[in-house]
Design an enzyme around this catalytic site. Structure first.
Site, PDB file in Angstrom:
ATOM      1  N   ASP A 139       0.688  -1.275  -0.058  1.00 58.65           N
ATOM      2  CA  ASP A 139      -0.066  -0.015   0.069  1.00 58.65           C
ATOM      3  C   ASP A 139       0.753   1.131   0.106  1.00 58.65           C
ATOM      4  O   ASP A 139       2.046   1.289   0.518  1.00 58.65           O
ATOM      5  CB  ASP A 139      -1.107   0.153   1.101  1.00 58.65           C
ATOM      6  CG  ASP A 139      -1.929   0.967   1.117  1.00 58.65           C
ATOM      7  OD1 ASP A 139      -2.540   1.491   0.069  1.00 58.65           O
ATOM      8  OD2 ASP A 139      -2.644   1.111   2.165  1.00 58.65           O
ATOM      9  N   LEU A 195      11.352 -21.029  -3.445  1.00 56.74           N
ATOM     10  CA  LEU A 195      10.518 -20.048  -3.018  1.00 56.74           C
ATOM     11  C   LEU A 195       9.152 -19.884  -3.877  1.00 56.74           C
ATOM     12  O   LEU A 195       9.207 -19.938  -4.955  1.00 56.74           O
ATOM     13  CB  LEU A 195      10.976 -18.583  -2.919  1.00 56.74           C
ATOM     14  CG  LEU A 195      10.019 -17.378  -2.595  1.00 56.74           C
ATOM     15  CD1 LEU A 195       9.862 -17.290  -1.056  1.00 56.74           C
ATOM     16  CD2 LEU A 195      10.911 -16.035  -2.931  1.00 56.74           C
ATOM     17  N   HIS A 244       3.374   3.558  -8.674  1.00 56.34           N
ATOM     18  CA  HIS A 244       3.134   2.133  -9.069  1.00 56.34           C
ATOM     19  C   HIS A 244       4.568   1.670  -9.770  1.00 56.34           C
ATOM     20  O   HIS A 244       4.804   0.504  -9.492  1.00 56.34           O
ATOM     21  CB  HIS A 244       1.987   1.946 -10.021  1.00 56.34           C
ATOM     22  CG  HIS A 244       0.544   2.365  -9.424  1.00 56.34           C
ATOM     23  ND1 HIS A 244       0.376   1.775  -8.207  1.00 56.34           N
ATOM     24  CD2 HIS A 244      -0.598   2.945  -9.758  1.00 56.34           C
ATOM     25  CE1 HIS A 244      -0.968   2.127  -7.759  1.00 56.34           C
ATOM     26  NE2 HIS A 244      -1.421   2.769  -8.779  1.00 56.34           N
TER      27      HIS A 244
HETATM   28  C1  FPP Z   1      -1.948   0.276  -3.460  1.00 55.87           C
HETATM   29  O1  FPP Z   1      -1.131   1.587  -3.220  1.00 55.87           O
HETATM   30  C2  FPP Z   1      -1.463  -0.328  -4.645  1.00 55.87           C
HETATM   31  C3  FPP Z   1      -2.063  -0.836  -5.534  1.00 55.87           C
HETATM   32  C4  FPP Z   1      -3.487  -1.091  -5.774  1.00 55.87           C
HETATM   33  C5  FPP Z   1      -1.343  -1.608  -6.627  1.00 55.87           C
HETATM   34  C6  FPP Z   1       0.072  -2.481  -6.489  1.00 55.87           C
HETATM   35  C7  FPP Z   1       0.606  -2.448  -7.698  1.00 55.87           C
HETATM   36  C8  FPP Z   1       1.978  -2.509  -7.600  1.00 55.87           C
HETATM   37  C9  FPP Z   1       2.792  -2.572  -6.308  1.00 55.87           C
HETATM   38  C10 FPP Z   1       2.726  -2.284  -8.904  1.00 55.87           C
HETATM   39  C11 FPP Z   1       3.336  -3.343  -9.589  1.00 55.87           C
HETATM   40  C12 FPP Z   1       2.447  -4.525  -9.817  1.00 55.87           C
HETATM   41  C13 FPP Z   1       2.980  -5.603 -10.507  1.00 55.87           C
HETATM   42  C14 FPP Z   1       2.073  -6.721 -10.379  1.00 55.87           C
HETATM   43  C15 FPP Z   1       4.392  -5.629 -10.857  1.00 55.87           C
HETATM   44  P1  FPP Z   1      -2.134   2.856  -3.871  1.00 55.87           P
HETATM   45  O2  FPP Z   1      -2.567   2.923  -5.229  1.00 55.87           O
HETATM   46  O3  FPP Z   1      -3.677   2.371  -3.018  1.00 55.87           O
HETATM   47  O4  FPP Z   1      -1.758   3.954  -3.184  1.00 55.87           O
HETATM   48  P2  FPP Z   1      -2.305   5.092  -2.012  1.00 55.87           P
HETATM   49  O5  FPP Z   1      -2.945   4.076  -0.941  1.00 55.87           O
HETATM   50  O6  FPP Z   1      -1.231   5.864  -1.695  1.00 55.87           O
HETATM   51  O7  FPP Z   1      -3.459   5.758  -2.999  1.00 55.87           O
END
Ligand code: FPP
Length: 234
Positions: free
Chosen positions: A20, A132, A37
């Site tokens: 997150d 893993l 991201h």
């Molecule tokens: C949460 O942060 C993150 C997500 C919903 C997406 C997770 C994605 C990645 C880690 C990118 C890489 C993915 C892959 C599969 C390589 P948020 O967008 O909710 O951020 P915020 O809480 O600050 O709004």
């Protein structure tokens, strides 16, 4: 003055990550949200590289896209899908070299064909690897996982038991989660691996996912090793 070295005495077998804070990480740096991201994907790759050096940790689950994330802007959804495709494409060779078994948890049929194909193909190609295990949750929800497993058993006319359920969850051969790490300070489990999390130790560092590195993992592992796990017993 010498600082006492923090020894990690007990390791988790299965660690789960709610990655997150990507967008907040970007906003705090005056960057476009998608850069969060992008950096989150770098952090995911670095974490995998780190985890292969901890032989005690046998399973790692990562929440990348939830069944609720479809309500985000299409451009953000497309961007995450692109990052996911590029990650698997770049890492499929590494999965082979490092003996990593890759599992995509969730209903992949809703994804663009190209992404579906690479996820299914990589699962197939790595299924006999014995190192893993990485569970990447894509279009995943904990309740959906439970209902999906229950439906498989119902269709087969099998009795629903805890063991039968475990075997039919998307994380099938993984044991229960020992440690859940959710970055960004939010203290919620947000419909992630609810069945598998029954006795997980929860850890909520304030740091955003793109900044989560080996040092942060070690802090989490140290904290885990100090917890007194009783599993409802004495
Ligand atoms: C949460 O942060 C993150 C997500 C919903 C997406 C997770 C994605 C990645 C880690 C990118 C890489 C993915 C892959 C599969 C390589 P948020 O967008 O909710 O951020 P915020 O809480 O600050 O709004």
């Amino acid at each position: 003055m010498f600082k006492k070295k923090k020894v990690i005495s007990t390791f988790p077998t299965h660690v789960a990550f709610i990655m997150d804070g990507n967008r907040r990480w970007a906003t705090e740096r005056g960057l476009a949200k998608m850069m969060g991201h992008k950096q989150g994907a770098v952090s995911l790759k670095n974490m995998i590289e780190t985890l292969v050096n901890y032989p005690e940790i046998r399973y790692a689950s990562f929440f990348a896209f939830s069944t609720e994330n479809w309500t985000r802007d299409q451009s953000e959804i497309d961007y995450i899908f692109r990052l996911c495709y590029d990650f698997v494409d770049e890492y499929k060779e590494k999965f082979e070299n490092k003996n990593i078994k890759f599992i995509s948890m969730g209903d992949v049929t809703k994804f663009p064909k190209k992404l579906q194909d690479i996820l299914v193909k990589t699962m197939e190609e790595t299924k006999n690897n014995t190192g893993l295990v990485i569970n990447l949750a894509m279009n995943y929800g904990g309740r959906d996982d439970i209902v999906h497993a229950a439906n498989i058993l119902a269709e087969r006319g099998e009795k629903i038991t805890i063991e039968n359920m475990k075997e039919n969850l998307y994380s099938a051969d993984a044991p229960d989660i020992d440690l859940l790490i959710r970055t960004s300070g939010e203290m919620r489990v947000s419909n992630f691996m609810l069945f598998q999390m029954a006795y997980a130790e929860l850890y909520f560092p304030k740091i955003h996912w793109p900044d989560f590195d080996k040092r942060e993992l070690d802090k989490a592992l140290y904290e885990f090793s100090k917890r007194n796990r009783r599993f409802g017993g004495k």
